[in-house]
Write a protein that holds these residues in place. Sequence first.
Motif, PDB file in Angstrom:
ATOM      1  N   VAL A   1       0.813  -1.237  -0.004  1.00  0.00           N
ATOM      2  CA  VAL A   1       0.012   0.129   0.094  1.00  0.00           C
ATOM      3  C   VAL A   1       0.916   1.182  -0.008  1.00  0.00           C
ATOM      4  CG1 VAL A   1      -0.273   0.106   2.527  1.00  0.00           C
ATOM      5  CG2 VAL A   1      -2.040   1.087   0.918  1.00  0.00           C
ATOM      6  N   ASP A   2       1.986   1.099   0.415  1.00  0.00           N
ATOM      7  CA  ASP A   2       2.930   2.268   0.577  1.00  0.00           C
ATOM      8  C   ASP A   2       4.271   1.872   1.090  1.00  0.00           C
ATOM      9  OD1 ASP A   2       3.868   4.833   0.357  1.00  0.00           O
ATOM     10  OD2 ASP A   2       2.450   5.765   1.515  1.00  0.00           O
ATOM     11  N   TYR A   3       5.170   2.671   0.866  1.00  0.00           N
ATOM     12  CA  TYR A   3       6.781   2.344   1.554  1.00  0.00           C
ATOM     13  C   TYR A   3       6.990   3.535   2.314  1.00  0.00           C
ATOM     14  CZ  TYR A   3       8.818   5.244  -1.996  1.00  0.00           C
ATOM     15  OH  TYR A   3       9.248   6.260  -2.742  1.00  0.00           O
ATOM     16  N   ILE A   4       7.926   3.296   3.234  1.00  0.00           N
ATOM     17  CA  ILE A   4       9.018   4.125   3.972  1.00  0.00           C
ATOM     18  C   ILE A   4      10.181   3.824   4.120  1.00  0.00           C
ATOM     19  CG2 ILE A   4       8.201   3.177   6.451  1.00  0.00           C
ATOM     20  CD1 ILE A   4       7.709   6.091   7.159  1.00  0.00           C
ATOM     21  N   ALA A   5      11.316   4.938   4.175  1.00  0.00           N
ATOM     22  CA  ALA A   5      12.646   4.621   4.239  1.00  0.00           C
ATOM     23  C   ALA A   5      13.118   4.695   5.746  1.00  0.00           C
ATOM     24  CB  ALA A   5      13.088   5.695   3.263  1.00  0.00           C
ATOM     25  N   LYS A   6      13.849   3.744   5.892  1.00  0.00           N
ATOM     26  CA  LYS A   6      14.486   3.830   7.204  1.00  0.00           C
ATOM     27  C   LYS A   6      15.970   4.557   7.201  1.00  0.00           C
ATOM     28  CE  LYS A   6      14.902  -0.551   8.147  1.00  0.00           C
ATOM     29  NZ  LYS A   6      14.917  -1.919   8.754  1.00  0.00           N
ATOM     30  N   PRO A   7      16.345   5.220   8.042  1.00  0.00           N
ATOM     31  CA  PRO A   7      15.615   5.457   9.374  1.00  0.00           C
ATOM     32  C   PRO A   7      14.418   6.599   9.114  1.00  0.00           C
ATOM     33  CG  PRO A   7      17.592   6.874   9.323  1.00  0.00           C
ATOM     34  CD  PRO A   7      17.567   5.888   8.146  1.00  0.00           C
ATOM     35  N   PHE A   8      13.283   6.580   9.742  1.00  0.00           N
ATOM     36  CA  PHE A   8      12.267   6.980   9.402  1.00  0.00           C
ATOM     37  C   PHE A   8      11.830   8.031  10.676  1.00  0.00           C
ATOM     38  CE2 PHE A   8      11.028   2.952  10.932  1.00  0.00           C
ATOM     39  CZ  PHE A   8      10.285   3.123  12.124  1.00  0.00           C
ATOM     40  N   ASP A   9      11.180   9.075  10.132  1.00  0.00           N
ATOM     41  CA  ASP A   9      10.797  10.146  11.413  1.00  0.00           C
ATOM     42  C   ASP A   9       9.488   9.613  11.819  1.00  0.00           C
ATOM     43  OD1 ASP A   9      10.841  13.228  12.377  1.00  0.00           O
ATOM     44  OD2 ASP A   9       8.706  12.527  11.818  1.00  0.00           O
ATOM     45  N   HIS A  10       9.627   9.553  13.253  1.00  0.00           N
ATOM     46  CA  HIS A  10       8.208   8.991  14.047  1.00  0.00           C
ATOM     47  C   HIS A  10       7.019   9.632  13.734  1.00  0.00           C
ATOM     48  CE1 HIS A  10      10.782   7.422  17.917  1.00  0.00           C
ATOM     49  NE2 HIS A  10      10.985   6.929  16.529  1.00  0.00           N
ATOM     50  N   GLY A  11       7.029  11.077  13.333  1.00  0.00           N
ATOM     51  CA  GLY A  11       5.934  11.593  13.014  1.00  0.00           C
ATOM     52  C   GLY A  11       5.379  11.032  11.525  1.00  0.00           C
ATOM     53  N   ASP A  12       6.203  10.845  10.786  1.00  0.00           N
ATOM     54  CA  ASP A  12       6.116  10.366   9.345  1.00  0.00           C
ATOM     55  C   ASP A  12       5.300   8.997   9.247  1.00  0.00           C
ATOM     56  OD1 ASP A  12       7.075  12.525   8.106  1.00  0.00           O
ATOM     57  OD2 ASP A  12       8.849  11.860   7.558  1.00  0.00           O
ATOM     58  N   MET A  13       5.831   8.058  10.422  1.00  0.00           N
ATOM     59  CA  MET A  13       5.550   6.592  10.407  1.00  0.00           C
ATOM     60  C   MET A  13       3.996   7.007  10.988  1.00  0.00           C
ATOM     61  SD  MET A  13       5.849   3.707  10.293  1.00  0.00           S
ATOM     62  CE  MET A  13       7.134   3.024  10.108  1.00  0.00           C
ATOM     63  N   LEU A  14       3.888   7.664  12.141  1.00  0.00           N
ATOM     64  CA  LEU A  14       2.298   7.596  12.426  1.00  0.00           C
ATOM     65  C   LEU A  14       1.248   8.129  11.543  1.00  0.00           C
ATOM     66  CD1 LEU A  14       3.421   8.768  16.170  1.00  0.00           C
ATOM     67  CD2 LEU A  14       2.499   6.415  15.578  1.00  0.00           C
ATOM     68  N   ASN A  15       1.811   9.108  10.747  1.00  0.00           N
ATOM     69  CA  ASN A  15       1.057   9.671   9.852  1.00  0.00           C
ATOM     70  C   ASN A  15       0.611   8.668   8.759  1.00  0.00           C
ATOM     71  OD1 ASN A  15       0.807  12.130  11.212  1.00  0.00           O
ATOM     72  ND2 ASN A  15       2.471  13.114   9.872  1.00  0.00           N
TER      73      ASN A  15
END
Length: 470
Positions: free
Chosen positions: A93-107
């Motif tokens: 559904v989506d991807y997120i790069a590590k290290p990630f910002d906590h706010g970006d992850m929760l959003n």
Amino acid sequence: MQQILVVEDEAVIRSALRRLLERSGYAVAEAGSVTEAEGNHALGEFDLIISDLRLPGAPGTDLIRKAGKVPVLIMTSYASLRSAVDSMRMGAVDYIAKPFDHGDMLNAVKRIINDHPRQDATAMQTVSAGTGDGPAIVGDCPSMQRLLEHVAKFAPTDSTVLVLGETGTGKELVARAIHRQSRRAGEALICVNCAAIPETLIESELFGYEKGAFTGANTNRMGLIEAADGGTLFLDEIGELPMEAQARLLRFIQEGEIRRIGSVHSRKVNVRLICATHRDLQTLAAEGRFRQDLFYRINVLRLNLPALRDRGKDILYLAETLLARQTERFGRGTMYLSPRAIQAITTYQWPGNVRELEHAIERAVILTEGEEIDNETLGIDLELVNINRLRGERIGSPKKRQASHSNSDPQEDLSLEDYFQRFVIEHQDSMSETELAQKLGISRKCLWERRQRFEIPRKKSAPRGKKAAS
């Protein structure tokens, strides 16, 4: 409480993510690999699965297939566009790069769960439009799922349907889907674009005429409403209908009968009406530019079509569906979108919606020599309006554009859209709509739609044969 499964082989990252999510009110389970996740948990019971791409044994993308309807968010420390695109192509559904910002992850988590509630997480649905193996409505985002549900509920009735949506969102496709699923599916579906018929002809086209009713009426002619008797009449862009025709249409809706021009006899007709427009009819009615009584008559069952830019991951799925359709149409082999093409497709705002996307894919299939379609052949950067301007700015008024064009020197690097605006503004006083369309190599309907998009009003010319008194 919403449940999330975190699949990560590094214990430190897994524990930190679990604590972050639990502080935000989520119930979190953990696993160190795909095998452990599948063996220790019922994957279908989660609202979201967050998985690292690189795991011992099977990759995290294997969970996409195993999880079924549950959305999967892929994490990757290898933040290459290629790996992210491949994950989304497989169904992430989506991807997120590590290290990630906590706010970006929760959003991201909040957005994905809101867009994919477990009770609505149905498989991708299609509704055939028209007859045979014609085009289909494709969508999995919540707004499209609601639309498809309403289509299924509205179709069996004979109630009038009003379809609202921007130009290019597929209003005619929805009308065909309603007709196909109705009891009238075996009868005619007559589609009329009210904006494409000159004002002087609209009444005779809709209602027909008797021989001798006016000059040139050499025989009786059946109108489009009468031709739809027993079936469905689709009036596209009904907001462009002249006031005189609106009054006659209102009588047809109220009484179920029509009278040809030049006739003294009325004819009963049994027609199911579907109307569509990109305009705000309620505002037009309040301003006196659309009959209020007609608005109330057609505003019975309403369908709102979402803009393509608001459909999330549907955009990529739809692009690949259109790509498969176009490659088959042109007899091409397997073709695929490059990472840059996918990035362009998913970030561009698509003011022309699905129709614009379809034309971009068609152009790319024709221009591409090999198998990989790049963003350049889609024409997003070369032929269309700048992405940043589309996101934050409105196109200026026609007067401003006209002033800027007349006060500046001709530019040799005009985009096609800029060229269109300049040509219409400079020549609309000396050319008819038909002549403008012919010079531009487009249809009258396309010319009208582009006028609407760029807010270029149509010049009202004086009736022929009337000259100023000398």
